[in-house]
Structures are given as structure tokens and as C-alpha cells.
Design a protein around this motif. Structure first.
Motif, PDB file in Angstrom:
ATOM      1  N   LEU A  49      37.442  31.429  45.762  1.00 15.18           N
ATOM      2  CA  LEU A  49      37.737  32.804  46.737  1.00 15.18           C
ATOM      3  C   LEU A  49      37.196  34.053  45.636  1.00 15.18           C
ATOM      4  O   LEU A  49      37.317  35.114  46.763  1.00 15.18           O
ATOM      5  N   LEU A  50      37.499  33.937  44.695  1.00 15.15           N
ATOM      6  CA  LEU A  50      37.891  35.434  43.680  1.00 15.15           C
ATOM      7  C   LEU A  50      36.488  36.132  43.275  1.00 15.15           C
ATOM      8  O   LEU A  50      35.260  35.728  43.542  1.00 15.15           O
ATOM      9  N   LYS A  51      36.450  37.604  43.469  1.00  9.93           N
ATOM     10  CA  LYS A  51      35.318  37.687  43.687  1.00  9.93           C
ATOM     11  C   LYS A  51      35.069  38.380  42.465  1.00  9.93           C
ATOM     12  O   LYS A  51      35.162  38.767  41.295  1.00  9.93           O
ATOM     13  N   SER A  52      33.977  38.200  41.452  1.00 13.18           N
ATOM     14  CA  SER A  52      33.723  38.577  40.026  1.00 13.18           C
ATOM     15  C   SER A  52      34.142  38.164  38.941  1.00 13.18           C
ATOM     16  O   SER A  52      34.512  38.899  38.710  1.00 13.18           O
ATOM     17  N   PRO A  53      35.048  37.271  39.127  1.00 12.23           N
ATOM     18  CA  PRO A  53      36.469  37.104  38.003  1.00 12.23           C
ATOM     19  C   PRO A  53      35.905  36.865  36.842  1.00 12.23           C
ATOM     20  O   PRO A  53      34.874  35.990  36.445  1.00 12.23           O
ATOM     21  N   LEU A  54      36.360  37.122  35.426  1.00  6.11           N
ATOM     22  CA  LEU A  54      36.645  37.002  34.342  1.00  6.11           C
ATOM     23  C   LEU A  54      37.697  36.231  33.329  1.00  6.11           C
ATOM     24  O   LEU A  54      38.387  36.544  33.888  1.00  6.11           O
ATOM     25  N   PHE A  55      36.574  34.954  33.412  1.00  6.67           N
ATOM     26  CA  PHE A  55      37.717  34.441  32.850  1.00  6.67           C
ATOM     27  C   PHE A  55      37.375  34.356  31.111  1.00  6.67           C
ATOM     28  O   PHE A  55      37.149  34.583  30.803  1.00  6.67           O
TER      29      PHE A  55
END
Length: 256
Positions: A240-246
Motif C-alpha cells: 500500500l506504500l506510495k512510491s517507496p524507495l527501498f
């Protein structure tokens, strides 16, 4: 007169895809994460006078120990630290994320502004009162848009079951879409409070830090990339995270 051309249908918004940065090992992840946070802090402080960082607990706090190396370029007295989730423990309790943050990175870096949870959590509570208290504290200190806090960066870990913060699969917090902070009860131990997915996604950037591939981590990383999310909503909260950076080490990224 010729009929006016019909307005073209707007293109549907693309699903905001996750992006990844992969580094050789845990030490390198920590170093690069701290450099990333420091650069964002410097920019935010120059533009807006403050940098709002929210952190989850766990091994993420160790990864931030290198912030002290950026003291020369960042005025950490202008960093405001809040907590993406927190057990219903007094902030000074040795197991509280506030106390651990101070010990592991904040004191050394010179961070002095904390948005702390209530000093008087109730024994055996479901976290809802503590969550309401924390939402008010965030409202006082962090810019809000549409009722949700706009942090510059929210940093999270990732559970093998996809939980982020204390948004657990199909739990009450992940179902919450109108509040910024929700209670997250847990059988047999103190409840937690957590920023909801809506509040996390209101940040300018969401970072997810995962090191190591054991205990289902690399599988969780792979599954966290799936968009649109697997139904029903909240099955695997990280989706559900929006555009996360891993920020990943090689082991965590092994299945990508």
C-alpha cells in the motif's frame, strides 16, 4: 458550427511504483542511507527551516548511527524527529523507540527535537487513546495537508508478513483511512501506536530499509514490489506504500 471536439478522457494515474537501491552489505546500506537523509535534511532546512523525519523502530535505528558523520554539513538542531510507530511505553523506558533512538543515533548527531508519545500510557490499553494523543502532538509540530502530517522522510523496516510500522496484515491500523495515527493491539504484549498508511503516504518520501535475506525477508521484499496491491486491502501492507524507495543489501534483494 462544427461540434467541439470532445475532451479526451484523462489517462488513469499510473500506480506509483517502488524503486530500489541495492548495496553490497549492511554497513554500506547504513552509510548510503545516512548520506541520503543528510542531503534531504540540508535541502529541507535551506528551503523550509526544518527537517521532519519519522522513524520506525528495530534495526533501522542502528542504520542511522552514521548521521553523526554529517554534523559538519547539517544543522541537526533543526531536525524534528517523530516516530512511525511506538509501543505503549513511556518514552524514557529502555525498550521505547524514543530512548533507543537517542542512544543509537540522535544524541550523537545532535538531534534535540522529538515528538514523543504520552508519558502515561495505560496498562492493557488497545492503543487508541495513546494514538489520539500522538496525532495531536504531530498536529502541533508537523505541517499537515488534508488532516495528515507531511514528513520530509518516513523511514520504515519491513516484516516478513509485510507489516510496516505497526500496520499488521488485516489489523485495525491498516484498515484505518481517516486518522493519522491508530492503535495496534498485540496479544500478550503492550499495544503499539502507528502512523497509518495514509499518514505514511503523505510524506514527501517513504524509505524502506531491509538487510539480510533470512527469515522470509528476501521473499517479503519481492512481494512488497507488487502493484496494484493483492486483495483484500491490507493483506500485505507494504504493497500500500506510495512510491517507496527501498534501501537493500544484496541478500535482501536476492529475489528481485
Amino acid at each position: 458550427e462544427p461540434e467541439p471536439e470532445p475532451e479526451p478522457e484523462p489517462e488513469p494515474e499510473p500506480e506509483p511504483e517502488p524503486s530500489t537501491k541495492v548495496f553490497s552489505d549492511k554497513a554500506e546500506v547504513g552509510k548510503e542511507l545516512c548520506a541520503h537523509v543528510a542531503a534531504a535534511a540540508k535541502k529541507a532546512i535551506a528551503e523550509r527551516g526544518e527537517f521532519h523525519l519519522a522513524v520506525a523502530g528495530g534495526s533501522l535505528l542502528d542504520a542511522l548511527s552514521g548521521l553523526v558523520d554529517h554534523k559538519d554539513s547539517v544543522d541537526f538542531s533543526k531536525v524534528v524527529l517523530s516516530f512511525a510507530n511506538h509501543k505503549c511505553l513511556a518514552p524514557g523506558h529502555e525498550k521505547a523507540t524514543v530512548a533507543k533512538s537517542k542512544a543509537k543515533f540522535a544524541d550523537a548527531a545532535g538531534i534535540t527535537k522529538f515528538i514523543s508519545p504520552t508519558e502515561t500510557p495505560k496498562d492493557g490499553s488497545d492503543g487508541s487513546e495513546e494514538a489520539a494523543f500522538y496525532a495531536k502532538e504531530l498536529e502541533k509540530a508537523v505541517p499537515h495537508v488534508n488532516g495528515f502530517p507531511v514528513h520530509d522522510i518516513v523511514l520504515l523496516g519491513l516484516g516478513a508478513d509485510g507489516h510496516v510500522g505497526s500496520n499488521h496484515p488485516m489489523g485495525p491500523a491498516v484498515a484505518e483511512t481517516s486518522k493519522a495515527v491508530a492503535g495496534s493491539p498485540k496479544e500478550g504484549e503492550p499495544s503499539s501506536i502507528t502512523m497509518t498508511v495514509e499518514a505514511i503516504n503523505s510524506a514527501r518520501q517513504v524509505g524502506v530499509v531491509v538487510c539480510g535475506g533470512s527469515k522470509g525477508k528476501k521473499e517479503a521484499v519481492k512481494r512488497a514490489m507488487i502493484r496494484p496491491f493483492e486483495g483484500p486491502r491490507g493483506t500485505f501492507p507494504a504493497q500500500l506504500l506510495k512510491s517507496p524507495l527501498f534501501f537493500l543489501d544484496k541478500e535482501a534483494a536476492a529475489d528481485l
